[in-house]
Design an enzyme around this catalytic site. Structure first.
Site, PDB file in Angstrom:
ATOM      1  N   ARG A 229      -4.142  -2.997  -8.355  1.00  0.00           N
ATOM      2  CA  ARG A 229      -4.258  -3.926  -7.234  1.00  0.00           C
ATOM      3  C   ARG A 229      -5.449  -4.862  -7.326  1.00  0.00           C
ATOM      4  NH1 ARG A 229       0.847  -4.099  -5.559  1.00  0.00           N
ATOM      5  NH2 ARG A 229       1.631  -2.041  -5.005  1.00  0.00           N
TER       6      ARG A 229
ATOM      7  N   LEU B 118       0.824  -1.202   0.000  1.00  0.00           N
ATOM      8  CA  LEU B 118       0.000   0.000   0.000  1.00  0.00           C
ATOM      9  C   LEU B 118       0.862   1.258   0.000  1.00  0.00           C
ATOM     10  CD1 LEU B 118      -3.037   0.741   0.111  1.00  0.00           C
ATOM     11  CD2 LEU B 118      -2.795   0.880   2.599  1.00  0.00           C
TER      12      LEU B 118
END
EC number: 2.1.1.148
Length: 211
Positions: free
Chosen positions: A173, A72
């Protein structure tokens, strides 16, 4: 994992920014279908995606692994405030041993660890958790003990991101090539968005993902 949307910028902020460029305020329908279509046409179809940066989203993300946190953090156009291992490892210090590796202790360990699909990896994570617990119980400082913290250790954070960067995040993602956990995170973040905002991001989601 648990994802909570804390705040989302009203869509009118984006349509107003777009109309600023052409001084077309007289064509606005005050956040109605015309303004919503304008955001999609200019921000997505015409690729003037800088206009989407006027939309911000603030999330509280709970229960992801530190491995997922590293993934992240690679999305630089976002702000992260993360649960500090320096100050919060006391949550582990006074726990009972996580050994032997039986079903009860595995369940207890899941309070602190994200388990994956491979039991051998999960068992190794529990041993690492126990090593960390022992060091803390022996008075080793958090700053030193955390160096043996397993990557599967759960964390939580506040995460703020603009719509343009969120599109990039979701595109990358939700792909099958992404870490399985961050695939799940991407889907959960999309699901947490206001329904009225989702049309800006639907084209970013990859259709086929890992189980």
């Amino acid at each position: 994992m648990q994802i909570t949307l804390l705040h989302a910028t009203p869509l009118e902020m984006c349509s107003n920014a777009i109309r600023t460029c052409w001084q077309s305020f007289d064509k606005s329908d005050n956040g109605g279908e015309r303004d919503l279509e304008l955001i999609d046409r200019v921000g997505n179809k015409n690729k003037h995606s800088s206009t989407l940066e006027h939309l911000f989203y603030n999330f509280y993300i709970k229960g992801i692994s530190r491995a997922c946190l590293q993934e992240l953090a690679r999305h630089r156009m976002a702000s992260l405030s993360v649960k500090s291992s320096r100050y919060t490892l006391k949550e582990l210090k006074h726990c009972e041993s996580f050994l032997p590796l039986d079903s009860i202790n595995l369940t207890r360990a899941q309070q602190f660890l994200v388990f994956c699909q491979e039991p051998k990896v999960n068992e190794a994570s529990v041993y690492a958790l126990e090593n960390l617990r022992v060091l803390l119980s022996q008075g080793i400082s958090n700053d030193l003990a955390k160096f043996c913290m397993p990557e599967s250790y759960k964390t939580e954070l506040s995460w703020s991101i603009n719509a343009r960067s969120l599109q990039n995040f979701l595109s990358l993602r939700s792909s099958r090539s992404a870490l399985w956990e961050i695939q799940n995170l991407a889907r959960a973040i999309f699901d947490a968005l206001p329904d009225s905002h989702k049309y800006i991001f639907e084209h970013c989601l990859q259709q086929d993902t890992k189980a």
